[in-house]
Design a protein around this motif. Structure first.
Motif, short mmCIF file in Angstrom:
data_model
loop_
_atom_site.label_atom_id
_atom_site.label_comp_id
_atom_site.label_asym_id
_atom_site.label_seq_id
_atom_site.Cartn_x
_atom_site.Cartn_y
_atom_site.Cartn_z
N ARG A 34 48.39 52.71 33.13
CA ARG A 34 47.19 52.67 33.98
C ARG A 34 47.62 52.41 35.42
O ARG A 34 48.46 51.54 35.68
CB ARG A 34 46.22 51.58 33.51
CG ARG A 34 45.75 51.77 32.09
CD ARG A 34 44.77 50.70 31.66
NE ARG A 34 43.51 50.81 32.40
CZ ARG A 34 42.48 49.96 32.23
NH1 ARG A 34 42.60 48.95 31.38
NH2 ARG A 34 41.37 50.12 32.92
N THR A 35 47.07 53.17 36.34
CA THR A 35 47.40 53.03 37.75
C THR A 35 46.15 52.68 38.55
O THR A 35 45.03 52.93 38.10
CB THR A 35 48.00 54.34 38.31
OG1 THR A 35 47.03 55.38 38.16
CG2 THR A 35 49.27 54.72 37.58
N GLU A 36 46.37 52.10 39.70
CA GLU A 36 45.25 51.70 40.55
C GLU A 36 45.67 51.80 42.01
O GLU A 36 46.83 51.52 42.35
CB GLU A 36 44.85 50.25 40.24
CG GLU A 36 43.66 49.73 41.01
CD GLU A 36 42.33 50.14 40.40
OE1 GLU A 36 41.30 50.05 41.09
OE2 GLU A 36 42.31 50.55 39.21
N MET A 37 44.71 52.20 42.86
CA MET A 37 44.98 52.24 44.30
C MET A 37 43.78 51.64 45.03
O MET A 37 42.65 52.12 44.90
CB MET A 37 45.20 53.68 44.76
CG MET A 37 45.59 53.79 46.22
SD MET A 37 46.07 55.50 46.62
CE MET A 37 46.55 55.30 48.34
N SER A 38 44.01 50.56 45.75
CA SER A 38 42.96 49.88 46.51
C SER A 38 43.14 50.21 47.98
O SER A 38 44.14 49.83 48.60
CB SER A 38 43.04 48.37 46.30
OG SER A 38 42.14 47.70 47.16
N GLU A 39 42.15 50.93 48.53
CA GLU A 39 42.27 51.37 49.92
C GLU A 39 41.60 50.42 50.92
O GLU A 39 41.69 50.63 52.13
CB GLU A 39 41.68 52.77 50.06
CG GLU A 39 42.40 53.78 49.19
CD GLU A 39 41.90 55.20 49.38
OE1 GLU A 39 42.35 55.85 50.35
OE2 GLU A 39 41.07 55.64 48.56
N ASN A 40 40.92 49.38 50.40
CA ASN A 40 40.23 48.43 51.29
C ASN A 40 40.68 47.03 50.91
O ASN A 40 40.29 46.50 49.88
CB ASN A 40 38.72 48.57 51.15
CG ASN A 40 37.96 47.72 52.16
OD1 ASN A 40 38.52 46.78 52.73
ND2 ASN A 40 36.70 48.04 52.36
N TYR A 41 41.49 46.43 51.76
CA TYR A 41 42.05 45.13 51.41
C TYR A 41 41.01 44.02 51.44
O TYR A 41 41.25 42.91 50.97
CB TYR A 41 43.23 44.78 52.34
CG TYR A 41 42.85 44.47 53.77
CD1 TYR A 41 42.57 43.16 54.15
CD2 TYR A 41 42.78 45.47 54.72
CE1 TYR A 41 42.23 42.86 55.47
CE2 TYR A 41 42.45 45.20 56.03
CZ TYR A 41 42.17 43.89 56.40
OH TYR A 41 41.84 43.61 57.70
N LEU A 42 39.81 44.32 51.97
CA LEU A 42 38.76 43.31 52.00
C LEU A 42 37.96 43.26 50.69
O LEU A 42 37.20 42.33 50.47
CB LEU A 42 37.79 43.59 53.16
CG LEU A 42 38.41 43.48 54.57
CD1 LEU A 42 37.38 43.87 55.62
CD2 LEU A 42 38.93 42.07 54.82
N GLN A 43 38.14 44.28 49.85
CA GLN A 43 37.42 44.32 48.58
C GLN A 43 38.39 44.07 47.43
O GLN A 43 39.50 44.59 47.42
CB GLN A 43 36.76 45.70 48.39
CG GLN A 43 35.67 45.98 49.42
CD GLN A 43 35.05 47.35 49.21
OE1 GLN A 43 35.48 48.13 48.38
NE2 GLN A 43 34.01 47.64 49.99
N PRO A 44 37.98 43.26 46.47
CA PRO A 44 38.88 42.96 45.33
C PRO A 44 39.13 44.20 44.49
O PRO A 44 38.33 45.11 44.44
CB PRO A 44 38.09 41.91 44.53
CG PRO A 44 36.65 42.16 44.88
CD PRO A 44 36.65 42.63 46.31
N SER A 45 40.26 44.22 43.81
CA SER A 45 40.60 45.34 42.93
C SER A 45 41.45 44.83 41.78
O SER A 45 41.79 43.64 41.71
CB SER A 45 41.37 46.42 43.69
OG SER A 45 42.69 45.99 43.95
#
Length: 684
Positions: free
Chosen positions: A567-578
């Motif tokens: 499973r992969t994940e990419m968080s493009e907004n460091y202000l929102q949790p992921s």
């Protein structure tokens, strides 16, 4: 009702094939074996040891009469098969007996070649091929004192050594300028000749026998140059002739021997051939290892098991003469280059390795053959010559013990019977074995040609001394094998296998068809090796193409083969949790750029992903993440999750691997090649 299987020939090749058939399917056939000698199956290769006085006829018997009886095998000895009627499926014997069959194996072997020399049939002239010949030579030594052996090859020298041991004066006659000219070069042959002369042999080189002189009994040889040699016993050791008369008379296609295909089938349905009487791809083998390999293939064909085709064997030779250690394999002359040549006058050792097209093609060892099986393994796997730099050990400097310690557990010690170092070490530990003979009885190692006896002894000595042995405990891939993932991966990398069945067979799987675990793991490892042999993306447009697909594939990893679904994940907004920190692979935007994570796990046991690196640009972060996935694909075990893989290899070594831009680019090239292949297979 059982099918009827008949075997014409009670020699090593035919009976080994029967052993394999019985192991795979003990109730499949009603078996009849026809042999023209009065003895049960024996090791013909070890006759030289009998002649030399090192062993007895009883010691070289492979299968006693009780072995046949216990398996319900009908054994007809002293019987000669003269004709086959393929239409009615019957074999006619010289005695008048008729044997019916459903399937027939021709394992008629070969006979000593008899040259057309006047006087060749006189009393006092014998071949050296079977127990009767051996007994004839021993009997002659009791009344006569001077022997001439025609033939300075492997068999001739072994016969000569035996005659010396019997107290005879021995002269070896050879038509070439140096001994064993098919297996050795002039350097090793000269060393061999000097040693044998010290032992008492006398040599007549470049001599052609014109006739055997003597009135009623042989009294010597006359050569084409007019010279003569007085001798009371003449031993012929100038080659072999495949026994093909019954096949030729029965309408089966023959050439030099009985012509067979990759599955040992002759031109007539339900009739097969193995051993010295068989000709595969215009080659006839006179060595035991190829004959056993043929027998394994045929056994699987007859029992209906999956099998890879027989594709030929690498010939090799080991001289079995006391005080002499000689090994030769592959091509050492002709269109080859010398990659390595070492001579040690102090130790009396010599080593030469040849290459063709950058890959190891042949080897000669004299004085110390402990590296023989390793070099033979390189030949079989067509190993690049660079390995010689990694394995460089001068002859006589390490010896058998050093060779044993350097061997991997899966590497072969006994090539004839396919016994690995690991199998021998395991047998020593489990059964408290204390001698080479016990190892032979338990594993068959050294039980055929005997050439590996020294190496088997070295394995035993090292194991008993604690230098090798039960080492680290390996978790097997599955219940079908004691081998772990690393051993199987390494074996697959070093050898070109045609399919999973061949891998399971050659690595000694207990179940021919494997189980659901290994049936998935082996193809995966083979696929990864296949990918590694493909060319990656061209460097010119490498960045344009890789960046065009890496984002899509990174988020859809099912498009490529993986050791375990990830499973992969990419968080493009460091202000929102992921969920980046509990994903197998992830990217997270931060004020400084992009953080790349690996090894997270959201389920039990929960694992927080480790920070691999920080990249300033998204493209560079994506490339690093993709390279990390590719390295996971190549180095993880099948079924191993990323967090377990990371714990095994370590974060720091992973960083060193991936942050090297050259390594990273090579991994991305392979990623791109794999992604293109998967897309093509899926039709996208």
């Amino acid at each position: 009702m059982k099918r009827k299987l008949a075997v014409i020939g009670n020699g090593m090749a035919g009976v080994r094939c029967v052993e394999e058939i019985y192991r795979l399917s003990p109730d499949a056939f009603e078996i009849t074996i026809i042999g023209d000698e009065p003895h049960p199956n024996y090791n013909r290769i070890m006759l030289s040891k009998v002649l030399q006085g090192d062993t007895s006829i009883t010691d070289i018997t492979i299968n006693e009469f009780s072995w046949y009886k216990e398996r319900g095998i009908r054994l007809l000895l002293g019987e000669k098969a003269v004709r086959i009627d393929a239409g009615s499926k019957k074999i006619f014997l010289e005695s008048g007996m008729t044997i019916p069959y459903d399937e027939l194996i021709l394992a008629t072997g070969s006979s000593a070649f008899t040259p057309s020399i006047p006087g060749i049939h006189k009393s006092g002239v014998t071949a050296f091929r079977n127990i009767k010949d051996c007994e004839t030579m021993i009997e002659a030594s009791e009344s006569y004192r001077r022997a001439a052996v025609i033939g300075g090859g492997l068999l001739g020298l072994e016969a000569a050594r035996g005659l010396l041991n019997l107290g005879m004066e021995v002269h070896v006659v050879h038509n070439a300028s140096y001994l064993m000219n098919r297996q050795l070069d002039t350097m090793s042959a000269d060393m061999l000749k000097r040693e044998l002369m010290k032992q008492g042999m006398r040599f007549w080189m470049e001599k052609r026998t014109e006739k055997i002189i003597g009135r009623k009994r042989a009294e010597g040889l006359q050569f084409s140059d007019g010279t003569k040699l007085v001798a009371d016993l003449i031993v012929l050791a100038v080659g072999i002739s495949p026994n093909i008369a019954i096949a030729a008379h029965s309408g089966i296609v023959t050439n030099r021997a009985i012509v067979v295909d990759d599955y040992m089938r002759t031109s007539v349905p339900h009739i097969y051939a193995v051993g010295e009487c068989a000709e595969h791809d215009e080659t006839v083998y006179g060595l035991v290892a190829p004959l056993y390999e043929q027998g394994k293939v045929l056994a699987r064909v007859l029992t209906g098991a999956d099998t890879a085709p027989y594709k030929g064997s690498i010939p090799y030779s080991m001289l079995k003469v006391s005080g002499v250690d000689v090994f030769s394999a592959g091509d050492i002359q002709g269109d080859v280059e010398v990659a390595l040549q070492q001579y040690n006058g102090l130790h009396g050792t010599y080593k030469k390795v040849t290459v063709r097209g950058g890959r190891i093609a042949g080897a000669v060892l004299y004085g110390d053959s402990s590296e023989g099986m390793k070099l033979l393994d390189y030949l079989k796997k067509k190993t690049p010559a660079e390995v010689l730099l990694e394995q460089a050990v001068g002859p006589g400097t390490g010896g058998a013990d050093a060779a044993v310690i350097a061997m991997a557990d899966h590497e072969t010690v006994c090539s004839c019977n396919g016994v690995s170092k690991g199998a021998i070490v395991k047998a020593i530990a489990e059964d408290n074995l204390q001698s080479v003979e016990q190892i032979r009885d338990k594993t068959k190692a050294s039980g055929s040609c005997g050439g590996c006896k020294q190496l088997v002894g070295a394995v035993l000595a090292c194991a008993l001394a604690g230098a090798i042995g039960a080492a680290k405990k390996v978790t097997p891939i599955c219940g079908c094998t004691p081998l772990g993932h690393e051993e199987v991966k390494e074996a697959i990398i070093k050898r070109v296998y045609t399919d999973s069945a061949q891998v399971r067979e050659e690595l000694g799987w207990s179940k021919a068809d494997g189980c659901f675990v290994c049936r998935a793991a082996i193809p995966y490892y083979m696929g990864m090796v296949d990918e590694g042999n493909r060319d990656g993306a061209d460097h010119e447009d490498y960045e344009d193409r890789i960046l065009g697909n890496v984002r899509e594939v990174f988020f859809n990893t099912k498009d490529i083969q993986l050791p375990y679904p990830v499973r992969t994940e990419m968080s493009e907004n460091y202000l929102q949790p992921s969920d980046v920190l509990v994903r197998d692979f992830g990217l997270a935007a931060v004020p400084a750029g992009w953080e790349v994570y690996v090894g997270g796990h959201a389920e039990h046991p929960v694992k927080q992903a480790q920070l691999l690196a920080v990249e300033a640009e998204e493209d560079m972060a994506l490339q690093l993440a993709a390279a990390c996935v590719q390295w996971y694909r190549e180095s993880a075990y099948y079924g191993e999750r990323p967090w377990k893989w990371l714990e095994r290899i370590g974060l720091q070594p992973l960083r060193e691997k991936l942050l090297d831009r050259e390594n990273q680019e090579e991994l991305l090239n392979r990623w791109q090649a794999a992604e293109r292949t998967e897309m093509a297979w899926s039709g996208k």
